[in-house]
Design an enzyme around this catalytic site. Structure first.
Site, PDB file in Angstrom:
ATOM      1  N   SER A 132       0.946  -1.256  -0.028  1.00 28.36           N
ATOM      2  CA  SER A 132      -0.044   0.013  -0.063  1.00 28.36           C
ATOM      3  C   SER A 132       0.907   1.244  -0.025  1.00 28.36           C
ATOM      4  O   SER A 132       0.282   2.231  -0.045  1.00 28.36           O
ATOM      5  CB  SER A 132      -0.960   0.082   1.286  1.00 28.36           C
ATOM      6  OG  SER A 132      -1.643  -1.056   1.192  1.00 28.36           O
ATOM      7  N   THR A 144      -1.271   2.852   4.569  1.00 25.78           N
ATOM      8  CA  THR A 144      -0.446   4.077   4.480  1.00 25.78           C
ATOM      9  C   THR A 144       0.359   4.350   5.263  1.00 25.78           C
ATOM     10  O   THR A 144       0.180   3.966   6.530  1.00 25.78           O
ATOM     11  CB  THR A 144      -1.427   5.281   4.401  1.00 25.78           C
ATOM     12  OG1 THR A 144      -2.454   5.499   3.209  1.00 25.78           O
ATOM     13  CG2 THR A 144      -0.676   6.787   4.524  1.00 25.78           C
ATOM     14  N   THR A 163       2.065   6.701   0.396  1.00 26.64           N
ATOM     15  CA  THR A 163       0.926   5.836  -0.123  1.00 26.64           C
ATOM     16  C   THR A 163       0.721   5.730  -1.423  1.00 26.64           C
ATOM     17  O   THR A 163       1.152   6.485  -2.279  1.00 26.64           O
ATOM     18  CB  THR A 163      -0.503   6.192   0.707  1.00 26.64           C
ATOM     19  OG1 THR A 163      -1.416   5.214   0.370  1.00 26.64           O
ATOM     20  CG2 THR A 163      -1.121   7.621   0.255  1.00 26.64           C
ATOM     21  N   ARG A 212      -7.390  10.553  -8.850  1.00 26.32           N
ATOM     22  CA  ARG A 212      -7.931  10.830  -7.424  1.00 26.32           C
ATOM     23  C   ARG A 212      -6.642  11.054  -6.733  1.00 26.32           C
ATOM     24  O   ARG A 212      -5.653  10.329  -6.585  1.00 26.32           O
ATOM     25  CB  ARG A 212      -8.438   9.310  -7.175  1.00 26.32           C
ATOM     26  CG  ARG A 212      -8.797   9.262  -5.753  1.00 26.32           C
ATOM     27  CD  ARG A 212      -7.985   8.583  -4.675  1.00 26.32           C
ATOM     28  NE  ARG A 212      -8.712   8.534  -3.217  1.00 26.32           N
ATOM     29  CZ  ARG A 212      -8.130   8.175  -2.305  1.00 26.32           C
ATOM     30  NH1 ARG A 212      -6.850   8.065  -2.490  1.00 26.32           N
ATOM     31  NH2 ARG A 212      -8.785   8.004  -1.512  1.00 26.32           N
ATOM     32  N   VAL A 213      -6.684  12.026  -5.820  1.00 28.31           N
ATOM     33  CA  VAL A 213      -5.896  12.258  -4.847  1.00 28.31           C
ATOM     34  C   VAL A 213      -6.380  12.013  -3.311  1.00 28.31           C
ATOM     35  O   VAL A 213      -7.478  12.563  -3.272  1.00 28.31           O
ATOM     36  CB  VAL A 213      -5.053  13.622  -5.022  1.00 28.31           C
ATOM     37  CG1 VAL A 213      -4.281  13.865  -3.750  1.00 28.31           C
ATOM     38  CG2 VAL A 213      -4.222  13.570  -5.980  1.00 28.31           C
ATOM     39  N   GLY A 214      -5.661  11.313  -2.436  1.00 23.31           N
ATOM     40  CA  GLY A 214      -6.477  11.002  -1.145  1.00 23.31           C
ATOM     41  C   GLY A 214      -5.981  11.955  -0.136  1.00 23.31           C
ATOM     42  O   GLY A 214      -5.697  13.015  -0.580  1.00 23.31           O
ATOM     43  N   ASP A 215      -6.211  11.801   0.955  1.00 24.03           N
ATOM     44  CA  ASP A 215      -5.944  12.794   2.139  1.00 24.03           C
ATOM     45  C   ASP A 215      -4.484  12.799   2.575  1.00 24.03           C
ATOM     46  O   ASP A 215      -4.034  13.643   3.343  1.00 24.03           O
ATOM     47  CB  ASP A 215      -6.741  12.138   3.651  1.00 24.03           C
ATOM     48  CG  ASP A 215      -6.229  10.757   3.889  1.00 24.03           C
ATOM     49  OD1 ASP A 215      -5.953   9.844   3.137  1.00 24.03           O
ATOM     50  OD2 ASP A 215      -6.128  10.271   5.219  1.00 24.03           O
ATOM     51  N   THR A 218      -4.780   7.314   8.859  1.00 23.17           N
ATOM     52  CA  THR A 218      -4.759   6.357   7.887  1.00 23.17           C
ATOM     53  C   THR A 218      -6.000   5.963   7.673  1.00 23.17           C
ATOM     54  O   THR A 218      -6.940   5.766   8.572  1.00 23.17           O
ATOM     55  CB  THR A 218      -3.704   5.090   8.150  1.00 23.17           C
ATOM     56  OG1 THR A 218      -3.967   4.097   7.058  1.00 23.17           O
ATOM     57  CG2 THR A 218      -4.240   4.396   9.583  1.00 23.17           C
ATOM     58  N   GLY A 219      -6.275   5.257   6.403  1.00 21.25           N
ATOM     59  CA  GLY A 219      -7.762   4.767   6.271  1.00 21.25           C
ATOM     60  C   GLY A 219      -8.546   5.451   4.947  1.00 21.25           C
ATOM     61  O   GLY A 219      -7.810   5.537   4.062  1.00 21.25           O
ATOM     62  N   ASP A 220      -9.857   5.609   5.093  1.00 12.83           N
ATOM     63  CA  ASP A 220     -10.643   6.053   3.917  1.00 12.83           C
ATOM     64  C   ASP A 220     -10.435   7.317   3.843  1.00 12.83           C
ATOM     65  O   ASP A 220     -11.223   8.119   4.250  1.00 12.83           O
ATOM     66  CB  ASP A 220     -12.025   5.535   4.239  1.00 12.83           C
ATOM     67  CG  ASP A 220     -13.065   6.023   2.956  1.00 12.83           C
ATOM     68  OD1 ASP A 220     -12.305   6.507   1.980  1.00 12.83           O
ATOM     69  OD2 ASP A 220     -14.179   5.477   2.857  1.00 12.83           O
ATOM     70  N   GLY A 221      -9.519   7.810   2.756  1.00 10.84           N
ATOM     71  CA  GLY A 221      -9.235   9.224   2.928  1.00 10.84           C
ATOM     72  C   GLY A 221     -10.062  10.163   2.086  1.00 10.84           C
ATOM     73  O   GLY A 221     -10.206  11.207   2.163  1.00 10.84           O
TER      74      GLY A 221
END
Ligand code: SD4
Length: 342
Positions: free
Chosen positions: A70, A202, A220, A230-233, A253-256
């Site tokens: 990841s 992450t 990550t 897509r860019v996460g948190d 960490t998790g669902d960004g």
């Protein structure tokens, strides 16, 4: 004879059953049991490196090791089969941040983030242009695809592109691949959860050196089968991580896609500034998100400037405990600590 506070603290650390909060600097703390990353950051500090060097090389270790698939190259591919990276680094003395999102073809995402911070006046570069910047800064461009990421991609294609992140489109994204066109907007299904314990991991790291200089970093490859772009948190300051040498540091960490809407790292640091202990600060940041998204998958680590630390996670099916790594002046080796989710 009653144990002295430090001894008591060590006993709790050894048991590692409760979210301990023992003041001792320097401190390295990171998400998940990524021990080699912790050791690398600690080694850098011991060799006289700065807190920024420690965060960069600690997270960089995970990029090289492809921690749990990841972090770094060859992990979670997007809808086109490509692996792209998000990373950021923050200097809590100066409040400088460098970040990259949707970085292509460059393995050393957190080092590119640091280059953004140090070799530009910008904070955040994304996509193809971030890769060109990286190449100009001397980073090597190479294919981030591996047999592993290719196989994940092929399996996904063979499974009619399931799961994916599309909604309110046709053809029906729950059983068909794209290309998609917009259709009538449907209510989002509660508990619809793509980023879960199986596709997590992450690295988020906080380093506080002997002088109390707080730094934080993340790296990550984001969400498996994400929509390209897509860019996460993780690379968003205040969301994926935050550092302020006058208050503390936090990382998530998790669902960004959900977590970034709440800036949980900023939230937790501000709570610690107001005197909240790190465990409670982490819990409160998680609780805020849970109010709106009870089923979100996520966890946080928090540390204050005296070296106190804690963690919290949201309890969902399959995720009831969160493991993280700690190394501080009171430990002889990195400690894998654990908290029960709330
Ligand atoms: C993201 N927050 O890109 C990352 C993924 C992650 O545990 O942390 N998974 O949404």
């Amino acid at each position: 004879m009653m144990p002295r506070p430090v001894q008591m603290c060590l006993v709790l650390l050894l048991l590692a059953l409760v979210p301990v909060s023992c003041a001792a600097l320097p401190l390295v703390i990171n998400t998940w049991p990524f021990k080699k990353a912790t050791e690398q950051a600690w080694r850098v500090l011991q060799a006289g490196g700065s807190a920024l060097d420690a965060v960069e090389q600690g997270c960089g270790q995970c990029e090289k090791d492809q921690c749990d698939g990841s972090v770094g190259y060859g992990g979670n591919p997007d809808e086109t089969g490509e692996t792209t990276l998000d990373a950021m680094i923050m200097n809590g003395d100066t409040m400088e941040v460098g970040a990259v999102g949707d970085l292509r073809r460059i393995k050393d995402a957190i080092s590119v983030a640091r280059a953004v911070m140090e070799h530009s006046k910008h904070t955040f570069l994304v996509g193809e242009s971030a890769s060109v910047f990286a190449e100009n800064m001397g980073f090597t461009a190479e294919d981030l695809t591996t047999n592993t990421s290719l196989n994940i991609y092929k399996k996904w294609l063979n499974a009619n592109c399931q799961p994916n992140y599309r909604q309110s489109v046709s053809p029906d994204p729950s059983n068909a691949c794209g290309p998609y066109k917009p259709s009538a907007r449907l209510q989002q299904t509660a508990g619809d959860q793509h980023i879960n314990i199986h596709t997590h991991d992450t690295i988020g790291m906080i380093v506080i050196n002997q002088k109390g200089h707080v730094t934080a970093g993340t790296s990550t490859n984001g969400a498996r089968h994400k929509i390209p772009g897509r860019v996460g948190d993780s690379p968003v300051a205040g969301a994926g991580a935050y550092a302020d040498s006058t208050a503390g540091g936090a990382a998530a960490t998790g669902d960004g896609d959900v977590m970034m809407r709440f800036l949980p790292s900023y939230h937790a640091v501000e709570l610690m500034r107001a005197g909240t202990d790190p465990t409670t600060a982490c819990k409160k940041a998680i609780t805020r998100i849970r109010k709106y998204f009870p089923q979100f998958f996520g966890a946080m680590i928090c540390a204050n400037i005296t070296g106190g630390y804690g963690a919290a996670c949201n309890k969902v099916p399959g995720f009831s405990q969160f493991n993280f790594m700690v190394y501080n002046a009171q430990l002889k080796s990195p400690l894998q600590a654990m908290v029960d989710c709330i």
